[in-house]
Each structure stands twice: as structure tokens, then as C-alpha cells.
Scaffold this active site. Structure first.
Site, PDB file in Angstrom:
ATOM      1  N   ASP A 163      -5.724 -11.193  -4.256  1.00 44.38           N
ATOM      2  CA  ASP A 163      -5.790  -9.836  -3.721  1.00 44.38           C
ATOM      3  C   ASP A 163      -7.071  -9.199  -4.264  1.00 44.38           C
ATOM      4  OD1 ASP A 163      -4.514  -7.194  -2.772  1.00 44.38           O
ATOM      5  OD2 ASP A 163      -4.835  -6.804  -4.899  1.00 44.38           O
TER       6      ASP A 163
ATOM      7  N   ARG B 161      -9.308   8.180 -11.482  1.00 44.91           N
ATOM      8  CA  ARG B 161     -10.066   7.946 -10.264  1.00 44.91           C
ATOM      9  C   ARG B 161     -10.843   9.220  -9.974  1.00 44.91           C
ATOM     10  NH1 ARG B 161      -4.889   4.897  -7.371  1.00 44.91           N
ATOM     11  NH2 ARG B 161      -4.771   3.258  -8.955  1.00 44.91           N
TER      12      ARG B 161
ATOM     13  N   HIS C 227      -6.216  -4.845  -8.646  1.00 43.08           N
ATOM     14  CA  HIS C 227      -5.713  -3.641  -7.970  1.00 43.08           C
ATOM     15  C   HIS C 227      -6.777  -3.050  -7.042  1.00 43.08           C
ATOM     16  CE1 HIS C 227      -1.897  -1.302  -8.543  1.00 43.08           C
ATOM     17  NE2 HIS C 227      -2.537  -0.468  -7.740  1.00 43.08           N
TER      18      HIS C 227
ATOM     19  N   LYS D  40       2.007  -9.696  -9.747  1.00 40.61           N
ATOM     20  CA  LYS D  40       0.734  -9.211  -9.199  1.00 40.61           C
ATOM     21  C   LYS D  40      -0.044  -8.436 -10.257  1.00 40.61           C
ATOM     22  CE  LYS D  40      -1.112  -6.463  -5.343  1.00 40.61           C
ATOM     23  NZ  LYS D  40      -1.732  -5.330  -6.058  1.00 40.61           N
TER      24      LYS D  40
ATOM     25  N   SER E  61      -5.407 -10.336  -9.109  1.00 42.22           N
ATOM     26  CA  SER E  61      -5.731  -9.028  -8.542  1.00 42.22           C
ATOM     27  C   SER E  61      -6.221  -8.083  -9.626  1.00 42.22           C
ATOM     28  CB  SER E  61      -4.476  -8.431  -7.879  1.00 42.22           C
ATOM     29  OG  SER E  61      -4.685  -7.082  -7.495  1.00 42.22           O
TER      30      SER E  61
ATOM     31  N   GLY F  70      -5.319  -5.454   2.386  1.00 43.98           N
ATOM     32  CA  GLY F  70      -4.845  -4.083   2.303  1.00 43.98           C
ATOM     33  C   GLY F  70      -5.712  -3.089   3.045  1.00 43.98           C
TER      34      GLY F  70
ATOM     35  N   VAL G 158       0.864  -1.185   0.000  1.00 46.15           N
ATOM     36  CA  VAL G 158       0.000   0.000   0.000  1.00 46.15           C
ATOM     37  C   VAL G 158       0.897   1.229   0.000  1.00 46.15           C
ATOM     38  CG1 VAL G 158      -1.804   1.283   1.201  1.00 46.15           C
ATOM     39  CG2 VAL G 158      -1.800  -1.224   1.285  1.00 46.15           C
TER      40      VAL G 158
END
Length: 343
Positions: A271, A154, A240, A216, A238, A294, A73
Site C-alpha cells: 500500500d 498534518r 499510511h 497493515k 505501508s 486508495g 479510506v
């Protein structure tokens, strides 16, 4: 407990920092889908097994008290002054690996983590220097994140014009560890990272370190099979945490196909969306050897520092042992033999 922690963290953190941690890409469809997918997985318990739960296992050559590792993280000092050091200390108390983020706010040398995460900087000299620093610091594995050729939009961060708070940097990358004044994190990250990484780059990295490598950000079984052929030791299924491609398949839905593609030639970690001991056993039953956690640790760190993170990990292990007992499982291997259904 996770929901209560999240609400407590939300009340404590500045709005922009909360949104950076809690948010996802785009309309956050994948962020929501990760949890919905977990909640569709039902376990089929076994009975009369005589088993006493012991969740200890080994991942990437590291012994651990349960099949859980701390996910990388970035910028943990945004949430608590002790940042990475606090969560690493909690992981040590719990007997599980801590994965230091390349964009962490303490250096590899300060943390001396179990595992170290790498992205792909444009400067291969920088990447090789980070690998050597991880080796010297005693890291036992590298976790190479490959699902961020560019940083996704985002919307929460765009609305907030989010920039790193004063005093928070990517400590491993000093003097380039902080975006220029007024620059957004996405602009800084896209300048630093190489968008054209290929399998040849993975071959290059594999030839330059003897450390185990976990790849990952794998969702397609074809990529998982190719990763194993390229010599990686584990793949991490994952998306993310819903922070990259909005509309990507939920990680837990992609897990069975990845396991089938790699067989037992590679360890498989999951994940994205893990919140409880029940989720850990769901992941094991669907083919994972272990999981990464996380966001719950971010919330716990925000509220209670090292002790808060340690409490979450103790509770997670207690939940895990309870679910193992109720499903008739003694070991991680037993859990991987459980049948599942869809609710």
C-alpha cells in the site's frame, strides 16, 4: 489519467476536503517519496514466453480478477453522497475486494464488504463488537492497521482547522462517530485510539476470531517476521500513504526486505503510492502478492461516483494486462519472477 482525475477532483472539492485527502504528514516528504521510489523501479522483460495475461489471483482467501484490493479510506461521504457504497459497488463490478474502513461513513451492515479494517480503540469491548459485526456481515478477512498509535500532525489540516463536514460521521461508531462541535479530526482520533497497543493485543485479537488477519502498516522486516509468528495471514507494507511518520521509508523500498523476512509463510500486500498497472507489476516483481489502491478511487469518486470509480478500476486492469504482456508474463506468479533494476 490519475493526474487528470486529481485535478478534476481538486476543482470540485472544497479546499479543506481536498487538502485532507491529498495531503500528508509534516512537510510531506514521505508522500512525495512514495511516488519517486516507484518511478526508480525498472522492470527487466522476458521474451518468447508464449504467455497470455490472466491476472486473476487469491488474496486472504478471496478470489479476484487482479491482484488489487480497495484500501480502507475513512469518511468517503466527504467526496460523494454515496461514499463507501459507491466505491464498494465499483469494486464488485471489477471483481476485487473492497476494504471497509472502521471510520467509514456507512456501516458494515450497509456495505457488507469483503474485508473490514480495524484500528485499536481504547475500548476493547468496542473492538470485539466490531469484529463480531464484521463476521455477521460476511466479511472474509480483517485488516488491522497498526501504524497510528497517534495521528500525525498534518500541516494542511492544521492550517485549515479541518473538521468533518456536516452529515459526515464514522457511522460504525455512532454515537461517538463525530468529533464534538469545533473539534479537529486529530483530536477526536487521538481520544478514540489506544496509543499503547502491543504484540500482546494482537495475540488477544488472534485468539478471538477465526477470520484471516492482515497487519497493515509494517515496514521493518523484524516486525513482519514477528507478525507471522503471531499468526497473521498477511502483512501490508505501508507508510499510511505518507500520512503518518514524515520521513518514513517509502513502502516500495521496504517491500523486498519484508518479503525476505517472511518467505512464503505469509502473503505480502503493498500500500502507499500505487497509481497504475505498471506500479502493480513493479510491486509484484519486488515481492508483493498484491496491492491496495486508495487515492485514485477518491478522485474518481469525487468526479463520477460509482461509474467514475469503476472506470478507474477497468483502466487499471487494462494497464496491468498490457504490462504483463510486454514483460512476457501470463500470471501473477510470472510477474513475481521478473528481475528489476534501479533507474
Amino acid at each position: 489519467m490519475t493526474d487528470e482525475l486529481a485535478e478534476a477532483a481538486k476543482a470540485r472539492l472544497p479546499r479543506a476536503v481536498w487538502d485532507f485527502a491529498a495531503g500528508g504528514a509534516g512537510a510531506e516528504r514521505t508522500l512525495a517519496a512514495n511516488r519517486a521510489a516507484f518511478d526508480r523501479v525498472a522492470l527487466v522483460p522476458r521474451v518468447l514466453t508464449g504467455s497470455v495475461p490472466d491476472p486473476a489471483t487469491r488474496l486472504l482467501g478471496t478470489g479476484m480478477t487482479m491482484p488489487v484490493a480497495v484500501a480502507p479510506v475513512a469518511y468517503l461521504r466527504m467526496y460523494h453522497p454515496d461514499g463507501d457504497l459507491a466505491v464498494a459497488a465499483a469494486a464488485r463490478r471489477a471483481g476485487i475486494p473492497f476494504t471497509a474502513a472502521m471510520l467509514g461513513s456507512h456501516t458494515i451492515e450497509e456495505i457488507r464488504p469483503d474485508w473490514f479494517q480495524l484500528y485499536w480503540p481504547r475500548d476493547r469491548g468496542l473492538m470485539l463488537d466490531l469484529v463480531r459485526r464484521a463476521e455477521r456481515a460476511g466479511c472474509s478477512a480483517l485488516m488491522v492497521t497498526v501504524d497510528m498509535p497517534v495521528m500525525a500532525r498534518r500541516d494542511r489540516d492544521v492550517r485549515n482547522r479541518f473538521t468533518l463536514p456536516d452529515g459526515v460521521t464514522a457511522a460504525n461508531l455512532v454515537p461517538d462517530g463525530r468529533a464534538r462541535e469545533g473539534s479537529t479530526v486529530v483530536a477526536h482520533t487521538n481520544t478514540l485510539f489506544d496509543p499503547a497497543v502491543s504484540w500482546a493485543d494482537l495475540d488477544w485479537l488472534r485468539s478471538r476470531t477465526a477470520l484471516p488477519i492482515a497487519l497493515k502498516g509494517v515496514l521493518d522486516p523484524r516486525d513482519a517476521a514477528r507478525a507471522v509468528a503471531a499468526g497473521v495471514d498477511a502483512v501490508v507494507v505501508s507508510n499510511h500513504g505518507g500520512r503518518q511518520l514524515d520521513g518514513a521509508v517509502p513502502a516500495v523500498d521496504a517491500l523486498p526486505g519484508v518479503r525476505e523476512a517472511v518467505g512464503e509463510h505469509s502473503q505480502v500486500l503493498l500500500d502507499s503510492g500505487v497509481r497504475s498497472g505498471l506500479d502493480v507489476v513493479r510491486a509484484l516483481a519486488l515481492g508483493a502478492d498484491g496491492v491496495l489502491i486508495g487515492r485514485p478511487l477518491v478522485w474518481a469518486l469525487s468526479v463520477g461516483g460509482t461509474d467514475g470509480a469503476a472506470h478507474v478500476l477497468r483502466s487499471l486492469r487494462d494497464e496491468l494486462c498490457e504490462v504483463l504482456a510486454l514483460t512476457g508474463c501470463g500470471t501473477v506468479g510470472d510477474a513475481r519472477e521478473l528481475a528489476t533494476a534501479r533507474m
